[in-house]
Write a protein that holds these residues in place. Structure first.
Motif, short mmCIF file in Angstrom:
data_model
loop_
_atom_site.label_atom_id
_atom_site.label_comp_id
_atom_site.label_asym_id
_atom_site.label_seq_id
_atom_site.Cartn_x
_atom_site.Cartn_y
_atom_site.Cartn_z
N LYS A 351 0.85 -1.20 0.00
CA LYS A 351 0.00 0.00 0.00
C LYS A 351 0.88 1.24 0.00
CE LYS A 351 -4.22 1.32 -0.15
NZ LYS A 351 -4.87 1.10 -1.43
N GLY A 352 0.61 2.15 -0.89
CA GLY A 352 1.39 3.38 -0.95
C GLY A 352 2.51 3.34 -1.97
N GLN A 353 2.99 2.11 -2.29
CA GLN A 353 4.05 2.02 -3.29
C GLN A 353 3.50 1.64 -4.67
OE1 GLN A 353 7.32 -0.70 -2.47
NE2 GLN A 353 8.72 0.41 -3.82
N VAL A 354 2.38 0.89 -4.68
CA VAL A 354 1.76 0.46 -5.94
C VAL A 354 0.30 0.91 -5.96
CG1 VAL A 354 1.12 -1.54 -7.37
CG2 VAL A 354 3.26 -1.58 -6.07
N SER A 355 -0.10 1.49 -7.09
CA SER A 355 -1.52 1.84 -7.29
C SER A 355 -2.01 1.12 -8.53
CB SER A 355 -1.69 3.35 -7.45
OG SER A 355 -3.02 3.66 -7.79
N ALA A 356 -2.97 0.20 -8.36
CA ALA A 356 -3.51 -0.58 -9.48
C ALA A 356 -4.88 -0.02 -9.85
CB ALA A 356 -3.62 -2.05 -9.09
N ASN A 357 -4.95 0.64 -10.98
CA ASN A 357 -6.22 1.20 -11.47
C ASN A 357 -6.73 0.30 -12.59
OD1 ASN A 357 -6.12 4.18 -10.20
ND2 ASN A 357 -4.06 3.55 -10.79
N ILE A 358 -7.52 -0.69 -12.20
CA ILE A 358 -7.97 -1.70 -13.17
C ILE A 358 -9.24 -1.17 -13.84
CG2 ILE A 358 -8.51 -4.12 -13.56
CD1 ILE A 358 -5.63 -3.53 -12.52
N LEU A 359 -9.00 -0.21 -14.75
CA LEU A 359 -10.08 0.50 -15.43
C LEU A 359 -9.40 1.28 -16.54
CD1 LEU A 359 -9.47 3.69 -14.39
CD2 LEU A 359 -10.46 2.78 -12.32
N PHE A 360 -10.21 1.85 -17.45
CA PHE A 360 -9.59 2.87 -18.28
C PHE A 360 -10.37 4.15 -18.15
CE2 PHE A 360 -8.41 5.62 -21.65
CZ PHE A 360 -7.04 5.57 -21.52
N ASN A 361 -9.68 5.16 -17.66
CA ASN A 361 -10.30 6.46 -17.43
C ASN A 361 -9.41 7.51 -18.08
OD1 ASN A 361 -10.46 9.07 -15.91
ND2 ASN A 361 -12.16 8.03 -14.90
N GLU A 362 -9.94 8.18 -19.10
CA GLU A 362 -9.14 9.12 -19.90
C GLU A 362 -8.55 10.24 -19.03
OE1 GLU A 362 -7.47 9.94 -23.53
OE2 GLU A 362 -9.09 8.48 -23.43
N THR A 363 -9.36 10.77 -18.11
CA THR A 363 -8.90 11.87 -17.25
C THR A 363 -7.74 11.42 -16.38
OG1 THR A 363 -11.10 12.82 -17.23
CG2 THR A 363 -9.61 13.54 -15.50
N ARG A 364 -7.89 10.26 -15.75
CA ARG A 364 -6.81 9.77 -14.88
C ARG A 364 -5.56 9.46 -15.71
NH1 ARG A 364 -8.05 5.91 -9.91
NH2 ARG A 364 -9.04 7.89 -9.33
N ALA A 365 -5.76 8.93 -16.92
CA ALA A 365 -4.59 8.66 -17.77
C ALA A 365 -3.82 9.95 -18.04
CB ALA A 365 -5.04 8.01 -19.08
#
Length: 480
Positions: A351-365
């Motif tokens: 936690k804190g070292q890896v962020s897994a965003n299992i989605l596709f979000n244009e803004t976050r990209a």
């Protein structure tokens, strides 16, 4: 004035699953409007957002036979957007639902319909293209239908075709009997020198055989696909047609991807103000993702489809060792459950070292492009790749494997000459990749001036469509 029609299964901003949509959306706008009347046709998916759909107007409709499947309704919708005329082939039976692609047999049937409908609509709308520019296997039957079914009509004689391969892995293969039933094409089309492929029928092969020219999306990939390792069973054909094969690297839309004007990112910046701008963006994304706020830690990102092609088995192999170093790792993407769960596991345990965003979000990209220091792309093969081009634009240093478009667009860092725009490794090998990442970390932490100069070099490179569009214009002119 020369008439060009782009035919594709997806196109920004209407529908997108990958880089194909970006190319079909951006390239027509980049061509010389005084020389070319460029129009685009895609399916009229019910998933196209209402804000675009509300601009559509009905043009015409007719019925068309499709092999043994009977007659089908073909509606033609149209709109003008950003100075380009778009057409949409309407048939809810084929194009309803949220997903563009589903079961391969259904996709083969609906894109057989789409390919024939594209040709059938041309006399109806009164537009006769000099060239039809077809993109990937979904439109590969257009050159086949054109030569085998439409030549009796003088309207179609002399129309030339170009087949662009964005990813050779996807080909549209099914048994010959079914393909004949779906298309109504004569038996001689399904022989060895044409669409036959290991006793099945191959739509992409049909396009490659019948098209007047073949292009793919980088010089290196054009050479790679003529070898068995990358050729996906079509290397022999591509060698035979090498005189007609062009490698033209993709560009990106510099209006859409511009850190100086991007409304999605925390702070705008350019090649002179990126140090403070990227730090502000990094702190903002760390807050958004619940990671420790540290502007000085090296943030490595991966914005990718989570599949074997993207080299994720290499990442899996070195993950424990990579996380012993002082980095934060941010992943955005969806794909193979094996890799989705891998990154979820590491987010839970680190936690804190890896962020897994299992989605596709244009803004976050966009926010991650602006925030990250490096972008990891260890692909097994990569026809062109747009992620590294966007990364360079946003001052995010690519770490890539030397394959396809990655090799053509990322110049490896040379410490002695102080040249290069990123880091690269040659062999598909996890330890070689990890050593390259560690080398990049060492430059980032110990040689900040060298890192800053590398970011500047990357940001001032021009990977807009301007240069590539000129090569496409040469290609069109050579055909006409």
């Amino acid at each position: 004035m020369k008439n060009i029609l782009f035919a594709a299964s997806e196109c920004v901003p209407f529908v997108k699953t990958g880089g194909l949509a970006d190319v079909v959306g951006a390239l027509p706008k980049s061509l010389d409007k005084d020389k070319y009347d460029v129009r685009v046709v895609i399916p009229d998916y019910t998933s196209i957002p209402q804000k675009y759909r509300s601009r559509f107007s009905y043009l015409d409709s007719f019925y068309m036979d499709l092999g043994e499947l009977g007659n089908f309704y073909v509606g033609i919708m149209t709109c003008e957007f950003d100075g380009i005329r778009y057409y949409y082939i309407d048939n809810e039976h084929f194009f309803q639902g949220e997903r563009l692609y589903s079961d391969i047999l259904w996709d083969i049937q609906k894109f057989s319909f789409f390919s024939k409908a594209v040709l059938s609509m041309l006399p109806v709308i009164g537009f006769r293209p000099d060239i039809i520019h077809c993109h990937d296997w979904q439109t590969a039957l257009i050159p086949v239908f054109l030569h085998e079914m439409f030549q009796d009509n003088p309207f179609f004689r002399g129309i030339r075709t170009i087949m662009t391969v964005h990813n050779l892995k996807f080909q549209g293969v099914w048994d010959i009997q079914t393909m004949r039933r779906f298309t109504g094409l004569p038996g001689h089309v399904f022989t060895l020198g044409r669409m036959e492929f290991h006793r099945d029928a191959n739509m992409l092969k049909g396009g490659l055989v019948y098209a007047d020219r073949i292009t793919t999306v980088s010089n290196t990939y054009a050479n790679e696909i003529r070898m068995p390792y990358y050729g996906e069973g079509l290397d022999g054909l591509l060698n035979a047609r090498s005189d007609s094969l062009w490698g033209i690297v993709n560009g990106i839309d510099y209006d859409l991807y511009n850190p100086a004007t991007d409304k999605m990112i925390a702070e705008n910046y350019d090649e002179t103000t990126f140090e403070e701008g990227k730090k502000a963006c990094k702190l903002a994304i760390q807050r958004e993702l619940g990671m420790p706020e540290d502007p000085d830690v090296m943030m490595i990102a991966m914005i990718t489809r989570l599949t074997d092609q993207k080299g994720l088995d290499l990442v899996e192999w070195v993950m424990e060792r990579l996380l012993t170093s002082r980095v934060q790792l941010v992943i955005i993407g969806t794909g193979d459950p094996r890799y989705e769960n891998l990154f979820r596991y590491y987010e839970w345990t680190r936690k804190g070292q890896v962020s897994a965003n299992i989605l596709f979000n244009e803004t976050r990209a966009h926010r991650v492009y602006a925030a990250a220091d490096a972008m990891l792309m260890p692909s097994r093969f990569e026809p062109c790749g747009l992620t590294q081009l966007i990364s360079l634009r946003y001052g995010t240093v690519p770490i890539v494997r030397e394959t396809g478009g990655l090799r053509d667009t990322v110049q490896p860092y040379n410490r002695f000459e102080q040249t290069g725009t990123g880091f690269s490794f040659a062999n598909y090998n996890a330890d070689e990749m990890l050593n390259t990442i560690f080398y990049a970390e060492q430059v980032f932490y110990d040689e900040p001036d060298a890192w800053k100069a590398m970011v500047e070099r990357g940001m001032t490179k021009d990977y807009s469509w301007t240069a590539s569009a000129k090569i496409y214009e040469e290609l069109y002119d050579s055909l006409l």
